[in-house]
Design an enzyme around this catalytic site. Structure first.
Site, PDB file in Angstrom:
ATOM      1  N   GLN A 195       0.834  -1.214   0.000  1.00  0.00           N
ATOM      2  CA  GLN A 195       0.000   0.000   0.000  1.00  0.00           C
ATOM      3  C   GLN A 195       0.868   1.264   0.000  1.00  0.00           C
ATOM      4  O   GLN A 195       0.451   2.304   0.494  1.00  0.00           O
ATOM      5  CB  GLN A 195      -0.907   0.006   1.233  1.00  0.00           C
ATOM      6  CG  GLN A 195      -2.124  -0.886   1.119  1.00  0.00           C
ATOM      7  CD  GLN A 195      -3.120  -0.381   0.067  1.00  0.00           C
ATOM      8  OE1 GLN A 195      -3.151   0.789  -0.272  1.00  0.00           O
ATOM      9  NE2 GLN A 195      -3.936  -1.291  -0.432  1.00  0.00           N
ATOM     10  N   SER A 196       2.065   1.177  -0.571  1.00  0.00           N
ATOM     11  CA  SER A 196       2.991   2.315  -0.530  1.00  0.00           C
ATOM     12  C   SER A 196       2.424   3.554  -1.238  1.00  0.00           C
ATOM     13  O   SER A 196       2.035   3.491  -2.411  1.00  0.00           O
ATOM     14  CB  SER A 196       4.304   1.891  -1.189  1.00  0.00           C
ATOM     15  OG  SER A 196       5.049   3.013  -1.564  1.00  0.00           O
ATOM     16  N   ASN A 197       2.413   4.666  -0.502  1.00  0.00           N
ATOM     17  CA  ASN A 197       2.009   5.942  -1.116  1.00  0.00           C
ATOM     18  C   ASN A 197       3.070   6.395  -2.112  1.00  0.00           C
ATOM     19  O   ASN A 197       2.762   6.991  -3.136  1.00  0.00           O
ATOM     20  CB  ASN A 197       1.868   7.023  -0.041  1.00  0.00           C
ATOM     21  CG  ASN A 197       0.802   6.662   0.963  1.00  0.00           C
ATOM     22  OD1 ASN A 197      -0.353   6.475   0.596  1.00  0.00           O
ATOM     23  ND2 ASN A 197       1.183   6.539   2.233  1.00  0.00           N
TER      24      ASN A 197
END
Ligand SMILES: Cc1ncc(COP(=O)(O)O)c(C=O)c1O
Length: 396
Positions: free
Chosen positions: A100-102
């Protein structure tokens, strides 16, 4: 969008440190304007904390762009990193992070702006694509047609991930004859940190925060945002005290990261101790990276309802949760007892006017697994069945 010649702020080159020690080749010479406004707003927060002597302000770096897929602190780093990628004629951008890396989502979004292919190495619990939940940041990566490479959750950057990215880079060159550009996790290298040298300049030059702020609070995940702010604060005469709340690793890791970046720029003979640049709190990690407690999620919801500011569960939510607890003389997490900087946080504050940097990440709230345990989502007690003749449920 074009490449623009870049020169750091006057105070940067003017500082005696820069005049004597600066490795000029480490300073980026180009950038691209990705933010769609001159500066992000600073607002006074209307959030009731028990200890009313503190005023909290919030710098809206979650709103670096009006398009949701581009928002957050990473856009500032990518202004410099993409400038270098384009200068090197890269057609492919490779980077890495959590599922879920921004950061990875922002890289995918900016790649699309320039018609480049993005390749994302994502740490995952499963190596089986059919078991992936496609939501939040990951959904945006899918919509943008990024290529996703699943890697083990515990993969180390230098030994496992960078090694695999270099293999991909070589294969792209061999098979397509095209160049690739590798961005490290979080965009946290010496080039990327100039995004936050510039952000600091924006705050002192255009927003005059020295007139009303004593302390700055920022979240650390890979350390680049904090390093940019800490170096800029030091070079402008340490007007503020910077406090960095980490959400992974530990305080030593981030002190070392800052020192490494400082030495990349100025070498190791300056005699400057970067440990004094920033006060690093580690108790904000809580259960660990991207793991939340009920209390942290309840706080995030309560904070949203009181202020209309949506934080994110992985970074800013944990930081604000710890900050408010510490200001109220409460212990945010059990880690508190292993964290002397948390115990001394209040006495280490420079003053009582605190600026919280909202670094974004709200798409992390759309990771459905995250809120499934939040009580209202679990009980659904605010939902009423009014299908067909079922009218008795219609009531205030
Ligand atoms: C929303 C958000 N806030 C803060 C951070 C921390 O920034 P940095 O990686 O520069 O420490 C990140 C990324 O890691 C992020 O995505």
């Amino acid at each position: 969008m074009k490449l623009i010649n870049y020169k750091p702020p006057k105070w940067f080159f003017g500082h005696k440190l820069a005049q004597k020690f600066l490795h000029r080749q480490k300073v980026p010479t180009k950038f691209i304007k990705l933010l769609d406004q001159e500066d992000t707003q600073i607002q006074k927060l209307d959030y009731k904390i028990k200890n009313t002597k503190y005023e909290i302000y919030i710098k809206r770096d979650d709103q670096t762009h009006r398009d949701i897929h581009l928002q957050g602190n990473k856009l500032r780093k990518l202004e410099f990193l993409f400038a270098e990628a384009l200068s090197q004629n890269a057609k492919h951008i490779l980077t890495a992070g959590g599922l879920q890396s921004n950061h990875c989502r922002a890289v995918a979004a900016v790649s699309k702006l320039f018609n480049l292919d993005s390749h994302l190495f994502l740490r995952s619990n499963t190596n089986d694509p059919s078991k992936l939940n496609i939501n939040g940041n990951l959904l945006i990566n899918f919509l943008l047609d990024s290529k996703i490479y699943l890697i083990e959750k515990r993969a180390q950057y230098l030994s496992d991930i960078e090694y695999k990215m270099k293999i991909l880079k070589d294969k792209i060159k061999q098979n397509l004859g095209e160049e690739s550009y590798i961005i490290p996790i979080g965009g946290s290298n010496t080039i990327g940190l100039f995004g936050y040298i510039e952000q600091f300049n924006e705050m002192i030059d255009k927003q005059n925060i020295d007139e009303f702020i004593s302390d700055i609070i920022v979240t650390s995940g890979s350390g680049g945002t904090m390093s940019g702010l800490a170096i800029a604060n030091y070079m402008t005469g340490s007007k503020f005290k910077i406090h960095s709340f980490c959400v992974c690793d530990n305080s030593n890791y981030f002190y070392n990261h800052l020192e490494k970046e400082f030495q990349n720029l100025f070498g190791s003979d300056t005699g400057v101790d970067t440990r004094n640049f920033v006060n690093i709190i580690q108790c904000s990690r809580g259960l660990g990276y991207a793991k939340s407690t009920q209390d942290e999620l309840n706080f995030l919801v309560d904070f949203f309802r009181q202020t209309n500011v949506l934080l994110d569960p992985v970074y800013t939510g944990k930081t604000m949760y710890s900050l408010v607890n510490l200001l109220n003389d409460e212990k945010p997490t059990s880690d508190y007892f292993n964290d002397p900087n948390a115990e001394n946080f209040v006495s280490n504050l420079k003053g009582n006017r605190i600026l919280f940097i909202h670094t974004g990440g709200q798409l992390g709230n759309f990771d459905v697994d995250k809120f499934s345990e939040f009580s209202l989502c679990k009980t659904k007690s605010n939902v009423f069945n009014c299908f067909g003749d079922n009218v008795f449920n219609i009531r205030p």
